[in-house]
Scaffold this active site. Structure first.
Site, mmCIF file in Angstrom:
data_model
loop_
_atom_site.group_PDB
_atom_site.id
_atom_site.type_symbol
_atom_site.label_atom_id
_atom_site.label_comp_id
_atom_site.label_asym_id
_atom_site.label_seq_id
_atom_site.Cartn_x
_atom_site.Cartn_y
_atom_site.Cartn_z
ATOM 1 N N ASP A 30 -4.241 10.810 -14.533
ATOM 2 C CA ASP A 30 -4.733 10.457 -13.201
ATOM 3 C C ASP A 30 -4.184 9.086 -12.848
ATOM 4 O OD1 ASP A 30 -6.441 9.375 -11.047
ATOM 5 O OD2 ASP A 30 -7.597 11.202 -11.362
ATOM 6 N N ILE A 31 -3.620 9.002 -11.660
ATOM 7 C CA ILE A 31 -2.968 7.767 -11.217
ATOM 8 C C ILE A 31 -3.951 6.587 -11.237
ATOM 9 C CG2 ILE A 31 -3.428 7.984 -8.726
ATOM 10 C CD1 ILE A 31 -0.441 7.456 -8.272
ATOM 11 N N ASN A 86 -15.099 18.128 -9.498
ATOM 12 C CA ASN A 86 -15.738 17.988 -8.191
ATOM 13 C C ASN A 86 -15.372 19.160 -7.272
ATOM 14 O OD1 ASN A 86 -16.718 15.454 -9.002
ATOM 15 N ND2 ASN A 86 -14.856 14.426 -8.312
ATOM 16 N N GLN A 93 -14.783 15.681 -3.884
ATOM 17 C CA GLN A 93 -13.452 16.261 -4.105
ATOM 18 C C GLN A 93 -12.510 15.740 -3.031
ATOM 19 O OE1 GLN A 93 -13.179 20.577 -4.004
ATOM 20 N NE2 GLN A 93 -11.092 20.541 -4.838
ATOM 21 N N HIS A 99 -9.241 21.009 -10.243
ATOM 22 C CA HIS A 99 -8.836 20.094 -11.312
ATOM 23 C C HIS A 99 -10.043 19.604 -12.091
ATOM 24 C CE1 HIS A 99 -9.460 17.669 -7.679
ATOM 25 N NE2 HIS A 99 -9.907 16.713 -8.479
ATOM 26 N N PHE A 100 -9.788 19.279 -13.348
ATOM 27 C CA PHE A 100 -10.797 18.761 -14.268
ATOM 28 C C PHE A 100 -10.388 17.360 -14.673
ATOM 29 C CE2 PHE A 100 -13.284 22.579 -15.189
ATOM 30 C CZ PHE A 100 -12.498 23.515 -14.542
ATOM 31 N N HIS A 101 -11.296 16.404 -14.502
ATOM 32 C CA HIS A 101 -11.064 15.028 -14.959
ATOM 33 C C HIS A 101 -11.497 14.916 -16.415
ATOM 34 C CE1 HIS A 101 -10.731 12.967 -10.930
ATOM 35 N NE2 HIS A 101 -11.406 14.037 -10.545
#
Ligand code: AMP
Length: 142
Positions: A30-31, A86, A93, A99-101
């Site tokens: 993740d950026i 989310n 979101q 997507h999964f963090h």
């Protein structure tokens, strides 16, 4: 489904720091690097969020989740790890591709009630992100 920034990342049209890829999923840093090693896992088959995702896609996500979690654990030895997902604008979101963090947790990230969701996009440069991604991917076999 409208194209999102994550489809472009999967296609390689937008650069990313990849940590893992197979025929069905793609994982990358993740950026924002909320904590060191903050990673996103996405299915290659696009769906907006959990409400619109088929079971087959979730099977592939299910296989990948422990791989990514253990790779982060082995790379950075965090004190814990949150997996966050989310769904919908109201639930924070912002990118409408499922997507999964993966948020590794460290003793010093705690601020009162819990971690602070603060971006480090500008304080961790590209070389550092490349190094973090390399450290995670090195822990994944095959
Ligand atoms: P969410 O708010 O759950 O939709 O999370 C979207 C996440 O995507 C945020 O944490 C962003 O930092 C992350 N993000 C957005 N653009 C990029 C990008 N180009 N590369 C990596 N992560 C991104």
């Amino acid at each position: 489904m409208p194209e999102t920034i994550f489809s472009k990342i999967i296609e390689g049209e937008i650069p990313s720091h990849k940590v893992y890829e197979d025929d069905y999923v793609y994982a990358f840093l993740d950026i924002s690097q909320v904590t060191k090693g903050h990673t996103l896992l996405v299915p290659k088959k696009a769906s907006a969020n959990i409400f619109e995702t088929d079971a087959e896609t979730m099977k592939h996500i299910g296989v990948a989740i422990p791989k990514i979690a253990n790779a982060i654990k082995d790379a950075f030895n965090p004190n814990g790890l949150n997996i966050i997902q989310n769904n919908g604008e109201f639930a924070d979101q912002s990118v409408f591709h499922l997507h999964f963090h993966f948020l590794p947790r460290y003793e010093n990230d705690v601020d009162g009630f819990g971690y602070k969701w603060v971006t480090h996009e500008d304080t961790i440069d590209d070389d550092q992100k490349a190094e973090l991604a390399k450290q995670i991917s090195a822990q994944i076999e095959g």
